[in-house]
Design a protein around this motif. Structure first.
Motif, short mmCIF file in Angstrom:
data_model
loop_
_atom_site.label_atom_id
_atom_site.label_comp_id
_atom_site.label_asym_id
_atom_site.label_seq_id
_atom_site.Cartn_x
_atom_site.Cartn_y
_atom_site.Cartn_z
N PRO A 198 0.81 -1.22 0.00
CA PRO A 198 0.00 0.00 0.00
C PRO A 198 0.85 1.27 0.00
O PRO A 198 1.81 1.39 0.75
CB PRO A 198 -0.81 -0.12 1.29
N TRP A 199 0.44 2.23 -0.85
CA TRP A 199 1.11 3.53 -0.86
C TRP A 199 0.35 4.47 0.08
O TRP A 199 -0.83 4.29 0.35
CB TRP A 199 1.19 4.10 -2.27
N GLN A 200 1.07 5.49 0.55
CA GLN A 200 0.51 6.39 1.55
C GLN A 200 0.25 7.79 1.01
O GLN A 200 -0.79 8.38 1.28
CB GLN A 200 1.46 6.46 2.75
N GLU A 201 1.22 8.35 0.25
CA GLU A 201 1.04 9.70 -0.28
C GLU A 201 1.85 9.89 -1.54
O GLU A 201 2.86 9.21 -1.77
CB GLU A 201 1.43 10.75 0.77
N VAL A 202 1.38 10.84 -2.36
CA VAL A 202 1.99 11.11 -3.66
C VAL A 202 2.17 12.61 -3.84
O VAL A 202 1.26 13.40 -3.54
CB VAL A 202 1.08 10.57 -4.80
N THR A 203 3.34 12.98 -4.35
CA THR A 203 3.61 14.35 -4.80
C THR A 203 4.07 14.27 -6.24
O THR A 203 5.01 13.53 -6.54
CB THR A 203 4.69 15.02 -3.94
N ALA A 204 3.44 15.00 -7.16
CA ALA A 204 3.68 14.74 -8.58
C ALA A 204 3.71 16.00 -9.43
O ALA A 204 3.25 17.08 -9.04
CB ALA A 204 2.60 13.80 -9.12
N LEU A 205 4.26 15.82 -10.63
CA LEU A 205 4.25 16.82 -11.69
C LEU A 205 3.81 16.14 -12.99
O LEU A 205 4.05 14.94 -13.17
CB LEU A 205 5.64 17.42 -11.91
N ALA A 206 3.19 16.88 -13.87
CA ALA A 206 2.85 16.38 -15.20
C ALA A 206 2.95 17.53 -16.18
O ALA A 206 2.70 18.69 -15.83
CB ALA A 206 1.44 15.78 -15.23
N ALA A 207 3.32 17.21 -17.41
CA ALA A 207 3.48 18.26 -18.43
C ALA A 207 3.18 17.70 -19.81
O ALA A 207 3.30 16.50 -20.05
CB ALA A 207 4.89 18.83 -18.39
N ARG A 208 2.79 18.61 -20.70
CA ARG A 208 2.72 18.28 -22.12
C ARG A 208 3.93 18.94 -22.76
O ARG A 208 3.94 20.15 -23.00
CB ARG A 208 1.41 18.80 -22.73
N GLN A 209 4.95 18.16 -23.04
CA GLN A 209 6.22 18.69 -23.48
C GLN A 209 6.35 18.83 -24.99
O GLN A 209 6.94 19.79 -25.48
CB GLN A 209 7.36 17.79 -22.97
N ALA A 210 5.82 17.82 -25.74
CA ALA A 210 6.14 17.81 -27.17
C ALA A 210 5.05 17.29 -28.07
O ALA A 210 5.10 17.52 -29.28
CB ALA A 210 7.41 16.97 -27.40
N ARG A 211 4.06 16.59 -27.55
CA ARG A 211 3.05 15.98 -28.40
C ARG A 211 1.77 16.82 -28.41
O ARG A 211 1.40 17.42 -27.40
CB ARG A 211 2.73 14.56 -27.91
N SER A 212 1.08 16.83 -29.53
CA SER A 212 -0.15 17.62 -29.67
C SER A 212 -1.34 16.81 -29.15
O SER A 212 -2.24 16.43 -29.90
CB SER A 212 -0.37 18.04 -31.12
N THR A 213 -1.31 16.52 -27.86
CA THR A 213 -2.35 15.75 -27.20
C THR A 213 -3.05 16.62 -26.17
O THR A 213 -2.53 17.66 -25.75
CB THR A 213 -1.75 14.53 -26.49
N LYS A 360 -6.53 22.74 -24.51
CA LYS A 360 -6.80 21.60 -25.35
C LYS A 360 -6.12 21.76 -26.70
O LYS A 360 -6.06 22.85 -27.25
CB LYS A 360 -8.32 21.42 -25.55
N ALA A 361 -5.65 20.64 -27.24
CA ALA A 361 -4.99 20.65 -28.54
C ALA A 361 -5.90 20.11 -29.64
O ALA A 361 -5.61 20.28 -30.81
CB ALA A 361 -3.71 19.82 -28.48
N ARG A 362 -6.99 19.49 -29.24
CA ARG A 362 -7.86 18.84 -30.24
C ARG A 362 -9.30 19.33 -30.11
O ARG A 362 -9.73 19.69 -29.03
CB ARG A 362 -7.84 17.32 -30.05
#
Length: 362
Positions: A198-213, A360-362
């Protein structure tokens, strides 16, 4: 324990269906393909001809209305997984569903409710849990032979170009549910979670770097587990040198694997800590890369014993909640605890919650 041959159907005859058909063929008669279905009937017929499947249909509903089947392998695009799995449950047929099993925690809760009313079950395809080396590692951990888990790293750094995302369902929250966090790295960090618990906690990052999604193409997370272990998780589809890597640092040894789409025993190494050179890894005989055949064997074993097949919805729920927590942390800038995302959270309804920091890219 009695063994029988299970009448099996494949629904969705795109690329991943080939892996399921090969696994059924390699089952030694424990499973047999009796039908297939696809919204493109011509494609279903071509697939049936290639794999010697007696009948092809244009829909799951038509297939279930005409055939007596024990197991359905759902290989459709992700947005169809939950409704088709629910249809199987209504018919009393067990479904083996490609990842992700649903697009959201809300859908996941609905699917668990549908399963509770059925005599059948839903299992999620997380095939890398079932390679011999991963099974051996979990046994060593459970026996305490490696000591306490301290640190882990998990990286899925793959490359998918713009042409890959030309399929209209890819790279969208509505159809795919997320980017590499949901559809690519999910296999490696599911294996991570299956080892560390079991996991307890999450610290995260996310990015759209290069794809047209519309979705991210990169995400990173720091994770604390209930055991006290810390882990980093990287998911990418913009990495030209592709690799899938896991490393576990325990008190008494480091265990690691580097592969791409499937590992063998030879891809794993164990490095004992000083004073613990007696720890035995004892790799087994040369095996095929971890894949759908390993999980299908485990599914058939469970069906023989009258048990829910792995990976159960309860087990998959931990992985799905981890995904939602990663996105919630990345898009709010907050640390997210296990159990924090409830039905009143926008991240319960959709993995992108109240929206992404990019347009949004689409």
């Amino acid at each position: 324990m009695s063994r029988r041959s299970y009448r099996t159907a494949i629904v969705g005859t795109g690329g991943i269906a080939t892996a399921h058909a090969a696994a059924v063929r390699a089952s030694g008669g424990r499973a047999g393909l009796v039908a297939t279905a696809d919204v493109d009937l011509d494609r279903a017929k071509a697939f049936a001809e290639t794999w010697d499947v007696p009948r092809a249909y244009a829909s799951l509903a038509e297939l279930l209305g005409e055939e007596q089947v024990d197991l359905v392998c759902l290989c459709t695009p992700p947005e169809q997984h939950a409704p088709l799995a629910a249809r199987c449950l209504e018919a009393g047929v067990t479904a083996l569903v490609e990842k992700p099993p649903t697009l959201s925690l809300a859908e996941f809760a609905q699917l668990r409710e549908a399963e509770s009313r059925s005599t059948a079950h839903v299992a999620t395809v997380f095939q890398h849990r079932f390679g011999p080396a991963a099974v051996r590692l979990r046994r060593l951990v459970a026996a305490g032979e490696l000591g306490r888990p301290l640190l882990a790293t998990c990286a899925t750094q793959w490359y998918r170009d713009e042409a890959y995302f030309a399929a209209p369902w890819r790279g969208t929250w509505e159809n795919e549910g997320g980017g590499p966090t949901m559809g690519h790295g999910i296999h490696q960090f599911d294996l991570l979670l299956s080892v560390l618990g079991p996991w307890q906690e999450v610290t995260a990052l996310a990015a759209r770097q290069a794809r047209s999604t519309d979705t991210e193409d990169v995400s990173m997370a720091l994770v604390r587990f209930e055991s006290g272990a810390l882990a980093s998780v990287v998911n990418s589809v913009v990495s030209p040198r592709q690799t899938s890597e896991l490393r576990f640092d325990f008190e008494r040894a480091t265990v690691e694997v580097a592969h791409l789409y499937g590992y063998t025993d030879d891809d794993w190494t164990l490095t004992p800590a000083p004073g613990h050179e007696d720890i035995a890894w004892a790799p087994g005989p040369v095996s095929a890369p971890s894949g759908h055949g390993d999980q299908l064997t485990a599914v058939l074993d469970a069906l023989d014993q009258g048990e829910p097949p792995p990976v159960t919805l309860q087990d998959a729920g931990r992985t799905m909640e981890f995904i939602a927590a990663l996105y919630a942390s990345a898009f709010t800038g907050e640390r997210v605890q296990a159990g924090q995302i409830a039905a009143d959270s926008p991240f319960w309804q959709r993995m992108d919650g109240s929206g992404t920091p990019w347009e949004k890219a689409r």
